[in-house]
Write an enzyme that holds these catalytic residues in place. Sequence first.
Site, PDB file in Angstrom:
ATOM      1  N   ASP A 161       0.899  -1.106   0.009  1.00  0.00           N
ATOM      2  CA  ASP A 161       0.014   0.018  -0.068  1.00  0.00           C
ATOM      3  C   ASP A 161       0.931   1.306   0.139  1.00  0.00           C
ATOM      4  O   ASP A 161       1.922   1.490   0.755  1.00  0.00           O
ATOM      5  CB  ASP A 161      -1.080   0.153   1.279  1.00  0.00           C
ATOM      6  CG  ASP A 161      -1.696  -1.079   1.292  1.00  0.00           C
ATOM      7  OD1 ASP A 161      -2.195  -1.409   0.327  1.00  0.00           O
ATOM      8  OD2 ASP A 161      -2.269  -1.565   2.342  1.00  0.00           O
ATOM      9  N   ASP A 190      -0.746  -3.508  -4.284  1.00  0.00           N
ATOM     10  CA  ASP A 190      -1.872  -3.669  -3.695  1.00  0.00           C
ATOM     11  C   ASP A 190      -2.614  -2.294  -3.736  1.00  0.00           C
ATOM     12  O   ASP A 190      -2.603  -1.687  -4.927  1.00  0.00           O
ATOM     13  CB  ASP A 190      -1.856  -4.067  -2.130  1.00  0.00           C
ATOM     14  CG  ASP A 190      -3.035  -4.714  -1.759  1.00  0.00           C
ATOM     15  OD1 ASP A 190      -4.041  -4.766  -2.349  1.00  0.00           O
ATOM     16  OD2 ASP A 190      -2.932  -4.997  -0.427  1.00  0.00           O
ATOM     17  N   ASP A 194      -5.735   2.721   1.894  1.00  0.00           N
ATOM     18  CA  ASP A 194      -6.377   1.955   2.620  1.00  0.00           C
ATOM     19  C   ASP A 194      -6.620   2.234   3.975  1.00  0.00           C
ATOM     20  O   ASP A 194      -5.531   2.701   4.827  1.00  0.00           O
ATOM     21  CB  ASP A 194      -5.652   0.366   2.443  1.00  0.00           C
ATOM     22  CG  ASP A 194      -5.865  -0.138   1.010  1.00  0.00           C
ATOM     23  OD1 ASP A 194      -6.247   0.359   0.310  1.00  0.00           O
ATOM     24  OD2 ASP A 194      -5.214  -1.298   1.107  1.00  0.00           O
ATOM     25  N   ARG A 243     -11.925  -0.336  -6.669  1.00  0.00           N
ATOM     26  CA  ARG A 243     -11.790   0.326  -5.324  1.00  0.00           C
ATOM     27  C   ARG A 243     -11.470   1.669  -5.453  1.00  0.00           C
ATOM     28  O   ARG A 243     -10.493   2.290  -4.952  1.00  0.00           O
ATOM     29  CB  ARG A 243     -10.609  -0.491  -4.634  1.00  0.00           C
ATOM     30  CG  ARG A 243     -11.105  -2.001  -4.407  1.00  0.00           C
ATOM     31  CD  ARG A 243      -9.907  -2.621  -3.774  1.00  0.00           C
ATOM     32  NE  ARG A 243     -10.050  -4.214  -3.448  1.00  0.00           N
ATOM     33  CZ  ARG A 243      -9.489  -4.916  -2.520  1.00  0.00           C
ATOM     34  NH1 ARG A 243      -8.573  -4.427  -2.057  1.00  0.00           N
ATOM     35  NH2 ARG A 243      -9.778  -6.252  -2.651  1.00  0.00           N
TER      36      ARG A 243
END
Length: 522
Positions: A161, A190, A194, A243
């Site tokens: 991330d 990824d 997040d 996302r």
Amino acid sequence: MRRPVALRLCAGLATTAVAATAGVMLTMPTASAATGGVTGYATQNGGTTGGAGGQTVRATTGTAIHQALCSRASSSTPITIQVEGTINHGNTAKVSGDSCNTAAGVIELKQISNVTIIGVGNGAVFDQLGIHIRESSNIVIQNVTVKNVKKSGSPTSNGGDAISMESDVRNVWVDHVTLEASGGESEGFDGLFDMKDNTQYVTLSYSTLRNSGRGGLIGSSESDVSNGFVTFHHNLYENIDSRAPLLRGGVAHMYNNHYKKLNESGINSRAGARAKVDNNYFEDAKDVLGTFYTDAAGTWHVSGNVFDNVTWSAKGTDNNPAGPDVKSTTTVNVPYSFALDPANCVPDVVGRTAGANKGLQVSDGNCTPQTPDPTPTQPPTTQPPTTQPPTTPPPTTPPSGTNLSLTAGADGSSKASGTSYGNVRDGSMGTHWSPAGATGSVSVKWGSAVSVSKVAIREASGSAGSIQGWRVLNGDTGTVLASGTGVGSTISIPVTSAKKLTFEITGSTGTPKVAEFETYAG
């Protein structure tokens, strides 16, 4: 489960290799501070000020960033770290200390509070190195680029991330950053942004997220629904598979974002989540809003959005796109004010303001970029400032009426050893409460709502003038009722009915000592 997809990247992407360089904290003649005001949900729960009021240092390596954190008097002592240059694995080592908990190969903001990291000068690039915020609060990250962080391959950092938050994180403002990858999960990357495991009160503003399989998530699984109260505004999401973000439970507010080339899906509201989606511009994209890859549905409240060349898939058991006839399925009200640019100008104003090294420009609410006045800060130094501000005398005219705090309870965000929250409402100037560091908050609370219009903060003997920046908040809603510097007079607030009132110290010198937090009806 998320269905695997192939990321379609823009042609010509390449990773630039940068040699590791040594870096230290430097004494500099000028400073650049966090610019513009915090917005959205990060203004709630006491607000987000980062390192305001504390020492300012300059760092050119990841090790120097860690050293700045570890050199503080405590884990909550405010600090602004100005970063210039390339931060990478070669120059980011673990540093130990009582005020930090760092690790090599990642910028670790763990079990700390009251920190600002801001890119200055020729820019700050975190190359293949992520920023991890864990068990921390009151963090500001501004004007930096984080790119090509991997969870597999070599080198790896931060679980792949770019910026991640997890485990009881509160009040984070990320502003004018650029977050980039060079592929999807199969290439080792990824998420870009997040949040999980009880992360709340976050704002992402004026930032660019691009070239990634996953823009970001709020909640790591359908059972991780303790996250939320997140605002996304004036961001560019470009060439993202999915996302943008994925929301599991909680509430998120997306306004004035430009979504361009969302390849598989965009805002994915799942597991009871509620998304407020206002005046965004969706362009050349697919399934930009809905519930995807699950039968655990979420909801959305839509207003003023533009859908430009957006395609929609058919509804199915685990696929519930909001379009093509996009309508609200819930109502979401947010507790803060915000100015909406018309959606048709969003591509232009976001293109001119979003991302690192854009001059920290923001929109004026009428589609015109502007540069806000800078927030004052101390010049960078390797030592804390030694000068003391003038002493502020205690209030000379006490409010009339009954001190409502005498019948209240008390709590707070932290307290120094040997002090009690209850000392601030016991009617005695001989006892006091102090925060664990230079900032903190203390509250008085009642079993049922009371009406308050005046507050008096009395500093203990010998500490008058220690409290510099402060705010009074409605503890029920997080609304800021008053703010200022010094506490030498009675504080008037709008007549407020609340079960809890909070006094927050945002800046101080020495050790602040609050002997009494008095509240009055009139």
